[in-house]
Design a protein around this motif. Structure first.
Motif, PDB file in Angstrom:
ATOM      1  N   GLU B  46      25.001   1.143 -14.691  1.00 24.99           N
ATOM      2  CA  GLU B  46      23.535   1.083 -14.680  1.00 24.99           C
ATOM      3  C   GLU B  46      22.983   1.159 -16.103  1.00 24.99           C
ATOM      4  OE1 GLU B  46      25.385   3.020 -12.786  1.00 24.99           O
ATOM      5  OE2 GLU B  46      24.715   2.938 -10.693  1.00 24.99           O
ATOM      6  N   ALA B  47      23.458   2.171 -16.850  1.00 27.16           N
ATOM      7  CA  ALA B  47      22.979   2.353 -18.230  1.00 27.16           C
ATOM      8  C   ALA B  47      23.385   1.155 -19.089  1.00 27.16           C
ATOM      9  CB  ALA B  47      23.540   3.642 -18.824  1.00 27.16           C
ATOM     10  N   GLY B  48      24.573   0.613 -18.799  1.00 28.66           N
ATOM     11  CA  GLY B  48      25.066  -0.533 -19.552  1.00 28.66           C
ATOM     12  C   GLY B  48      24.158  -1.739 -19.402  1.00 28.66           C
ATOM     13  N   ILE B  49      23.767  -2.036 -18.159  1.00 28.05           N
ATOM     14  CA  ILE B  49      22.897  -3.191 -17.902  1.00 28.05           C
ATOM     15  C   ILE B  49      21.563  -3.018 -18.625  1.00 28.05           C
ATOM     16  CG2 ILE B  49      21.550  -4.378 -16.110  1.00 28.05           C
ATOM     17  CD1 ILE B  49      23.907  -3.992 -14.231  1.00 28.05           C
ATOM     18  N   GLU B  50      21.040  -1.785 -18.569  1.00 28.99           N
ATOM     19  CA  GLU B  50      19.770  -1.513 -19.235  1.00 28.99           C
ATOM     20  C   GLU B  50      19.902  -1.767 -20.741  1.00 28.99           C
ATOM     21  OE1 GLU B  50      18.014   2.165 -17.742  1.00 28.99           O
ATOM     22  OE2 GLU B  50      16.774   2.129 -19.561  1.00 28.99           O
ATOM     23  N   ARG B  51      21.010  -1.319 -21.302  1.00 24.82           N
ATOM     24  CA  ARG B  51      21.265  -1.500 -22.726  1.00 24.82           C
ATOM     25  C   ARG B  51      21.352  -2.987 -23.112  1.00 24.82           C
ATOM     26  NH1 ARG B  51      23.027   1.818 -26.883  1.00 24.82           N
ATOM     27  NH2 ARG B  51      21.460   3.382 -26.993  1.00 24.82           N
ATOM     28  N   VAL B  52      21.991  -3.774 -22.241  1.00 26.86           N
ATOM     29  CA  VAL B  52      22.108  -5.211 -22.518  1.00 26.86           C
ATOM     30  C   VAL B  52      20.711  -5.815 -22.669  1.00 26.86           C
ATOM     31  CG1 VAL B  52      22.860  -7.450 -21.622  1.00 26.86           C
ATOM     32  CG2 VAL B  52      24.336  -5.465 -21.357  1.00 26.86           C
ATOM     33  N   HIS B  53      19.801  -5.420 -21.768  1.00 27.52           N
ATOM     34  CA  HIS B  53      18.427  -5.928 -21.855  1.00 27.52           C
ATOM     35  C   HIS B  53      17.759  -5.498 -23.141  1.00 27.52           C
ATOM     36  CE1 HIS B  53      17.842  -7.792 -17.929  1.00 27.52           C
ATOM     37  NE2 HIS B  53      18.668  -6.882 -17.457  1.00 27.52           N
ATOM     38  N   GLN B  54      18.026  -4.237 -23.522  1.00 22.96           N
ATOM     39  CA  GLN B  54      17.384  -3.657 -24.701  1.00 22.96           C
ATOM     40  C   GLN B  54      17.848  -4.283 -26.008  1.00 22.96           C
ATOM     41  OE1 GLN B  54      18.125   0.562 -25.254  1.00 22.96           O
ATOM     42  NE2 GLN B  54      16.773   0.922 -23.525  1.00 22.96           N
ATOM     43  N   ILE B  55      19.162  -4.358 -26.198  1.00 19.65           N
ATOM     44  CA  ILE B  55      19.680  -4.711 -27.526  1.00 19.65           C
ATOM     45  C   ILE B  55      20.239  -6.128 -27.605  1.00 19.65           C
ATOM     46  CG2 ILE B  55      20.182  -2.309 -28.093  1.00 19.65           C
ATOM     47  CD1 ILE B  55      23.103  -2.831 -27.518  1.00 19.65           C
ATOM     48  N   GLU B  56      20.308  -6.844 -26.479  1.00 14.64           N
ATOM     49  CA  GLU B  56      20.869  -8.193 -26.480  1.00 14.64           C
ATOM     50  C   GLU B  56      22.127  -8.304 -27.328  1.00 14.64           C
ATOM     51  OE1 GLU B  56      17.669 -10.808 -27.541  1.00 14.64           O
ATOM     52  OE2 GLU B  56      16.370  -9.986 -25.991  1.00 14.64           O
ATOM     53  N   PRO B  57      23.204  -7.673 -26.880  1.00 13.95           N
ATOM     54  CA  PRO B  57      24.426  -7.665 -27.691  1.00 13.95           C
ATOM     55  C   PRO B  57      25.066  -9.045 -27.788  1.00 13.95           C
ATOM     56  CG  PRO B  57      24.866  -6.781 -25.513  1.00 13.95           C
ATOM     57  CD  PRO B  57      23.382  -7.012 -25.587  1.00 13.95           C
ATOM     58  N   SER B  58      25.912  -9.232 -28.810  1.00 11.80           N
ATOM     59  CA  SER B  58      26.618 -10.504 -28.952  1.00 11.80           C
ATOM     60  C   SER B  58      27.825 -10.563 -28.029  1.00 11.80           C
ATOM     61  CB  SER B  58      27.116 -10.670 -30.386  1.00 11.80           C
ATOM     62  OG  SER B  58      26.036 -10.616 -31.266  1.00 11.80           O
ATOM     63  N   LEU B  59      28.264  -9.395 -27.583  1.00 17.07           N
ATOM     64  CA  LEU B  59      29.450  -9.328 -26.734  1.00 17.07           C
ATOM     65  C   LEU B  59      29.417  -8.018 -25.949  1.00 17.07           C
ATOM     66  CD1 LEU B  59      32.353 -10.405 -26.017  1.00 17.07           C
ATOM     67  CD2 LEU B  59      33.180  -9.156 -27.996  1.00 17.07           C
ATOM     68  N   LEU B  78      24.709  -9.092 -14.458  1.00 15.66           N
ATOM     69  CA  LEU B  78      24.422  -9.696 -15.764  1.00 15.66           C
ATOM     70  C   LEU B  78      24.341 -11.211 -15.631  1.00 15.66           C
ATOM     71  CD1 LEU B  78      26.676  -7.649 -18.220  1.00 15.66           C
ATOM     72  CD2 LEU B  78      24.201  -7.514 -17.962  1.00 15.66           C
ATOM     73  N   LYS B  79      25.237 -11.786 -14.839  1.00 15.34           N
ATOM     74  CA  LYS B  79      25.290 -13.240 -14.713  1.00 15.34           C
ATOM     75  C   LYS B  79      24.166 -13.782 -13.830  1.00 15.34           C
ATOM     76  CE  LYS B  79      28.466 -13.563 -17.550  1.00 15.34           C
ATOM     77  NZ  LYS B  79      28.200 -14.169 -18.871  1.00 15.34           N
ATOM     78  N   ASP B  80      23.669 -12.934 -12.915  1.00 16.18           N
ATOM     79  CA  ASP B  80      22.588 -13.359 -12.016  1.00 16.18           C
ATOM     80  C   ASP B  80      21.243 -13.439 -12.715  1.00 16.18           C
ATOM     81  OD1 ASP B  80      24.078 -13.807  -9.863  1.00 16.18           O
ATOM     82  OD2 ASP B  80      23.559 -11.984  -8.762  1.00 16.18           O
ATOM     83  N   GLU B  81      21.108 -12.701 -13.799  1.00 17.15           N
ATOM     84  CA  GLU B  81      19.811 -12.589 -14.484  1.00 17.15           C
ATOM     85  C   GLU B  81      19.791 -13.577 -15.658  1.00 17.15           C
ATOM     86  OE1 GLU B  81      17.457  -9.771 -14.034  1.00 17.15           O
ATOM     87  OE2 GLU B  81      16.160 -10.752 -15.503  1.00 17.15           O
ATOM     88  N   THR B  82      18.781 -14.465 -15.674  1.00 19.46           N
ATOM     89  CA  THR B  82      18.739 -15.506 -16.699  1.00 19.46           C
ATOM     90  C   THR B  82      18.815 -14.935 -18.114  1.00 19.46           C
ATOM     91  OG1 THR B  82      16.979 -16.255 -15.261  1.00 19.46           O
ATOM     92  CG2 THR B  82      17.631 -17.728 -17.035  1.00 19.46           C
ATOM     93  N   SER B  83      18.094 -13.836 -18.350  1.00 20.09           N
ATOM     94  CA  SER B  83      18.009 -13.327 -19.716  1.00 20.09           C
ATOM     95  C   SER B  83      19.319 -12.726 -20.202  1.00 20.09           C
ATOM     96  CB  SER B  83      16.894 -12.290 -19.827  1.00 20.09           C
ATOM     97  OG  SER B  83      17.183 -11.191 -18.997  1.00 20.09           O
ATOM     98  N   THR B  84      20.246 -12.394 -19.295  1.00 22.77           N
ATOM     99  CA  THR B  84      21.497 -11.782 -19.740  1.00 22.77           C
ATOM    100  C   THR B  84      22.721 -12.647 -19.408  1.00 22.77           C
ATOM    101  OG1 THR B  84      21.641 -10.545 -17.660  1.00 22.77           O
ATOM    102  CG2 THR B  84      20.649  -9.412 -19.515  1.00 22.77           C
TER     103      THR B  84
END
Lengths: 110, 317
Positions: B46-59, B78-84
């Motif tokens: 859960e926290a990981g997904i939130e972080r992906v949205h926040q910081i847009e990591p390269s990997l 992550l794959k279902d959401e366009t932004s991630t």
């Protein structure tokens, strides 16, 4: 790398990465923390808390090989698997707990 | 400048680790100490997904076997959401079964690393994933840039215009659109040749780019047509900016190629925050103002506040 399994029970167990400069610091950290992990495992046994015991075993299984202690990871994996089979019974896995604890007791930094 | 701001990120790439085991965080940090990357760690899906949205990591390095939301579920979300969905994910796991690997790839993972990590393997797989990410981003961006002028192209304009109109509608913030057309451009081409015409297009693009602000989106809209999307900009401010562009262009010295002054006409449609106009109609209003500028003598800018009724003529040049 790991031929520790065949060594006598009182031989020190040293990390496979003991001479890797990148790793020394965190291997030391792991070794220093290990008695706490063993204590936590023991208290889960005392409390008959199979769930905690399983979590602790799972974590150690994942962590130990990364620090260069493959045999400890394997022993923790055996404990985790036995817990799954024993269906929550701690008594049935005491042998595996002891195997794991005695391996941990042999761990030294160098 | 707009183009610069959106170039592939040359900064140190951020790699996000999602693993419930802190030991893994520690091990990765030690193992990757000398790599040109920044490591960020989370201990739950859960926290990981939130972080992906926040910081847009390269990997993302993702553990499969986690309590609560497991790695497969994280990957699926992550794959279902366009932004991630474009963020590459390398799956980390102690599970060695081939079916897990197949599932991970099916869900969109780019690679798979088994624990415990082999140092060399870990490094090369991460490097390879980051390189691939960089190339894909570069290609995606090239596809959005006009080759002759270096401004954003029409495809990018369409995408950003849709985004910005939605954003303005949501937030109620101002938004303006300016469209430009070079005056008598065909005559420039016919008289001085196409290379001179290209020089003009490139020069005008450079002037537009220099005057446009960081947040403006300057595009080549068509042959000799340009457009600037100006977020958070009222029509009054937008037309001031157009005026500065108009003046810069008429003052430009082309050093004989072509041997004449170049002028530009502009049309602006902007909202101060409250508008019910549709985004296609919004472009039409800007276009109508452009043709009004043309019909009233060229080398001028006209604007409409699309939040109010009826077009209003700005100072002509």
């Amino acid at each position: 790398m790991s031929d520790e399994q065949g060594t006598p029970a009182d031989q020190p167990l040293i990390s496979e990465f003991a001479s890797d400069p990148d790793m020394i610091e965190i291997v030391e950290y792991f070794v220093e923390e290990l008695p706490k992990r063993v204590a936590a495992i023991r208290s889960a046994v005392t409390d008959s808390d199979a769930q905690s015991l399983k979590t602790l075993a799972h974590q150690l299984k994942g962590a130990a090989p990364g620090y260069g202690f493959t045999v400890i990871g394997e022993a923790a994996g055996v404990l985790e698997a036995s817990l799954r089979v024993s269906d929550g019974s701690i008594e049935g896995v005491m042998g595996q707990v002891e195997d794991l604890a005695s391996l941990c007791q042999r761990v030294r930094i160098r | 400048m707009t183009i610069g701001a959106a170039q592939p990120n040359d900064n140190v790439p951020i790699v996000l680790v999602i693993d419930d085991c802190v030991d893994v965080h520690r091990l990765l940090a030690a193992r990757l100490r000398n790599e040109a990357l920044e490591l960020v760690c989370e201990t739950s899906g859960e926290a990981g997904i939130e972080r992906v949205h926040q910081i847009e990591p390269s990997l993302v390095l993702l553990d499969l076997d986690m309590p609560g939301m497991d790695g497969f579920e994280v990957l699926r979300r992550l794959k279902d959401e366009t932004s991630t969905s474009d963020v590459p994910v390398i799956v980390l796991s102690g599970m060695q079964s081939p079916s897990d690997k197949v599932t991970a790839f099916d869900l969109g993972a780019v690679d798979y690393i088994t624990k415990p990590f082999d140092l060399m393997e870990l490094r090369v797989r991460i490097r390879s994933a980051l390189k691939m990410r960089h190339l894909i981003q570069m290609l995606a961006q090239r596809a959005q840039i006009d080759g002759l002028t270096g401004l954003w192209n029409r495809a990018h304009f369409d995408e950003r215009w849709a985004d910005e109109t939605k954003r303005a509608e949501r937030s109620g913030s101002p938004l303006s659109l300016a469209v430009f057309d070079l005056d008598h451009f065909k005559q420039v081409n016919d008289t001085y040749g196409h290379p001179a015409g290209d020089t003009v297009l490139q020069g005008v693009a450079r002037l537009i780019q220099n005057i446009a602000r960081q947040a403006d989106i300057a595009c080549r809209y068509g042959g000799e047509e340009f457009a600037i999307i100006m977020p958070d900009t009222t029509p009054e401010h937008a037309i001031n900016l157009c005026e500065r562009i108009r003046v810069a262009i008429i003052e430009a010295d082309w050093h004989g190629k072509p041997g004449q002054r170049i002028t530009i006409s502009a049309g602006v449609a902007g909202s101060t925050g409250q508008t019910s106009i549709g985004r296609a109609e919004w472009i039409e209003v800007a276009d109508r103002n452009l043709y009004r500028s043309k019909s009233e003598g060229r080398n001028r800018a006209s604007m409409t506040d699309v939040g109010s009724k009826g077009p209003r003529l700005a100072d002509a040049g």
